[in-house]
Design a protein around this motif. Structure first.
Motif, mmCIF file in Angstrom:
data_model
loop_
_atom_site.group_PDB
_atom_site.id
_atom_site.type_symbol
_atom_site.label_atom_id
_atom_site.label_comp_id
_atom_site.label_asym_id
_atom_site.label_seq_id
_atom_site.Cartn_x
_atom_site.Cartn_y
_atom_site.Cartn_z
ATOM 1 N N GLY A 176 0.739 -1.259 -0.082
ATOM 2 C CA GLY A 176 -0.080 -0.180 0.085
ATOM 3 C C GLY A 176 0.875 1.224 0.203
ATOM 4 O O GLY A 176 0.270 2.266 -0.047
ATOM 5 N N PRO A 222 0.892 4.476 3.316
ATOM 6 C CA PRO A 222 -0.467 4.551 3.022
ATOM 7 C C PRO A 222 -1.062 5.796 3.848
ATOM 8 O O PRO A 222 -1.860 6.590 3.272
ATOM 9 C CB PRO A 222 -0.975 3.283 3.659
ATOM 10 N N ALA A 260 -10.835 -2.296 0.882
ATOM 11 C CA ALA A 260 -9.148 -2.230 0.653
ATOM 12 C C ALA A 260 -8.911 -2.173 -0.869
ATOM 13 O O ALA A 260 -8.126 -1.176 -1.134
ATOM 14 C CB ALA A 260 -8.659 -3.413 1.135
ATOM 15 N N ARG A 308 -9.785 1.812 -1.987
ATOM 16 C CA ARG A 308 -8.946 2.632 -1.289
ATOM 17 C C ARG A 308 -7.596 2.400 -2.265
ATOM 18 O O ARG A 308 -6.831 3.518 -2.592
ATOM 19 C CB ARG A 308 -8.680 2.373 -0.050
ATOM 20 N N ARG A 309 -6.997 1.257 -2.669
ATOM 21 C CA ARG A 309 -5.823 1.252 -3.333
ATOM 22 C C ARG A 309 -5.837 1.654 -4.827
ATOM 23 O O ARG A 309 -5.135 2.644 -5.173
ATOM 24 C CB ARG A 309 -5.437 -0.221 -3.402
ATOM 25 N N SER A 338 -6.220 5.477 -4.031
ATOM 26 C CA SER A 338 -4.957 6.222 -3.939
ATOM 27 C C SER A 338 -4.071 6.298 -5.168
ATOM 28 O O SER A 338 -3.564 7.116 -5.508
ATOM 29 C CB SER A 338 -4.308 5.420 -2.985
ATOM 30 N N HIS A 346 -6.381 -7.166 -3.659
ATOM 31 C CA HIS A 346 -7.553 -6.850 -3.155
ATOM 32 C C HIS A 346 -8.767 -6.848 -4.210
ATOM 33 O O HIS A 346 -9.884 -6.373 -3.765
ATOM 34 C CB HIS A 346 -7.808 -5.524 -2.752
#
Length: 431
Positions: free
Chosen positions: A105, A149, A241, A244-245, A248, A285
């Motif tokens: 992450g 992260p 998750a 979010r990855r 990001s 993920h």
């Protein structure tokens, strides 16, 4: 762009050599054989810094070295100095943006407009020594940006200066700006990138859309960005998750490019037209529906940053769906597939000629993954015993035709393609 990498007495094997593709390099293989390690070394070769722990020589190594060559013919050989326990200077810095998404992450970014020290601009390209490796008191800029992260979300400071505001502040700030402003353009770019990287943008319901910012906490005065999930607006910090990855990654792509353009404007120079993208476990993920979209979508997003943008991507994957998704896009003239293998207690790396296998199941049994069958272990064992019986040999597990038949019924689907062969065999035996 990086064209060749050679490792001697360092990493998982005594020697590894890669002749890299101009656009896309895909690496697969079992866990622990060196895929992430090779990405770390590629990052180091291009940026001059380590994103995590430095590469380390093998036990008993005598002359460990890392050599690389760029597509313009420049390059370097770095040797490990046992007396100081460090590698000699990597040498030539890439004149390309380099973005590295790591499996844990964290992210790393090399930007020639923000990370090269002013003295480096006075040196001709190909000069081995740069001021990035001068005395720390003389180096004004960070040699690269490394983001944990939490720093991606909340921002990063260095020596009292704000390197990055972070996703939370930037997203809300950009969203409030008018479209014709720099922040407004960044927000539109972010929305377009999120849509491209969505699990199913054509379906509509699974498109990642920006919602309204929301205040969440009594003791935190910030407003937090939200995404419209189709069933309601969810704060980004509460997203899954996988979400979010990808969010990001979308933010860092947009932020890195817009900051590079702005830094280039301040330096009165043209933005670069090359970008190197590294991503470890690109399917991390992600649901299979998303796995079959993410790699082609990333290539499109990166190529669209500028009209003449030239992209080189290095990705690792354990997912056959990712390889199946690349079949319509793989160009054997510019792209390569590498497989890490363990043979006789030694790690080997080989380039595998690209072939179309049609679906994820057939990719499992391809040279990229090399499974004997794309079934459960128990089903594979039952088929092996049945096949032995059909050849007139002794089965390894079940001893009678009835036991084999029972094992097949316990493990195979009703429509499994093995059934016609087995049923014909049983009928011929009259059992």
């Amino acid at each position: 762009m990086l064209r060749a990498l050679e490792l001697v007495e360092v990493g998982p094997a005594p020697a590894l050599r890669l002749e890299l593709g101009r656009r896309l390099n895909v690496m697969t293989g079992d866990n622990g054989l060196g895929k992430s390690f090779v990405l770390d070394v590629i990052w180091w070769a291009l940026s001059g810094s380590w994103a995590g722990s430095p590469a380390w020589p093998l036990g008993g190594a005598k002359e460990p070295k890392i050599s690389y060559r760029m597509d313009d013919g420049t390059g370097n050989t770095s040797r490990f100095r046992f007396e100081s326990q460090e590698w000699s200077t990597a040498g030539v810095r890439a004149r390309a943006i380099v973005l590295y998404a790591r499996a844990d992450g964290s992210f790393a970014l090399w930007d020639p407009a923000r990370n090269l020290d002013p003295e480096d601009y006075k040196r001709p390209r190909g000069t081995g020594q740069t001021s990035l490796y001068a005395n720390a008191d003389r180096t004004r800029r960070q040699s690269a940006y490394l983001f944990e992260p939490d720093e991606v979300m909340n921002g990063k400071l260095h020596q009292g200066k704000t390197i990055c505001n972070g996703l939370i502040r930037d997203w809300v700030s950009w969203q409030e700006k008018k479209p014709e402003t720099q922040g407004g353009r960044a927000f539109l770019h972010l929305c377009e990138t999120l849509e491209q990287l969505s699990p199913n943008p054509q379906g509509g319901a699974e498109t990642i859309l920006a919602g309204k910012p929301v205040r969440l906490f009594v003791d935190d005065t910030r407003e937090f960005p939200t995404i419209d999930t189709g069933y309601g607006e969810v704060p980004v910090i509460h997203a899954s998750a996988g979400m979010r990855r990808i969010i990001s990654l979308a933010y860092l792509i947009v932020w890195a490019w817009h900051e590079h353009v702005e830094a280039s404007r301040l330096l009165k120079q043209e933005p670069v037209s090359e970008l190197v993208f590294l991503v470890d476990e690109v399917e991390n993920h992600l649901h299979p529906e998303w796995q079959r979209r993410i790699a082609p979508a990333l290539l499109r997003v990166l190529a669209a940053l500028a009209p003449s943008m030239d992209v080189q991507a290095h990705i690792t994957t354990h997912a056959p769906m990712v390889l199946a998704s690349l079949e319509p896009h793989f160009d054997s003239e510019r792209d390569k597939l590498f497989v890490f293998e363990l043979e006789a207690r030694a790690v080997s790396l080989r380039e595998v000629p690209w072939a179309r296998f049609g679906d994820a199941s057939r990719w499992l049994t391809s040279p990229a993954f090399n499974l004997h069958r794309a079934r459960s272990i128990e089903a594979e064992q039952a088929i092996d015993d049945a096949s032995a019986l059909m050849r007139g040999e002794e089965p390894r597990r079940a001893r009678t035709c009835e036991e084999v038949d029972r094992a097949l019924h316990d493990t195979l689907a009703d429509q499994d393609p093995f059934w016609p062969r087995w049923l014909a065999f049983v009928e011929d035996r009259g059992t």
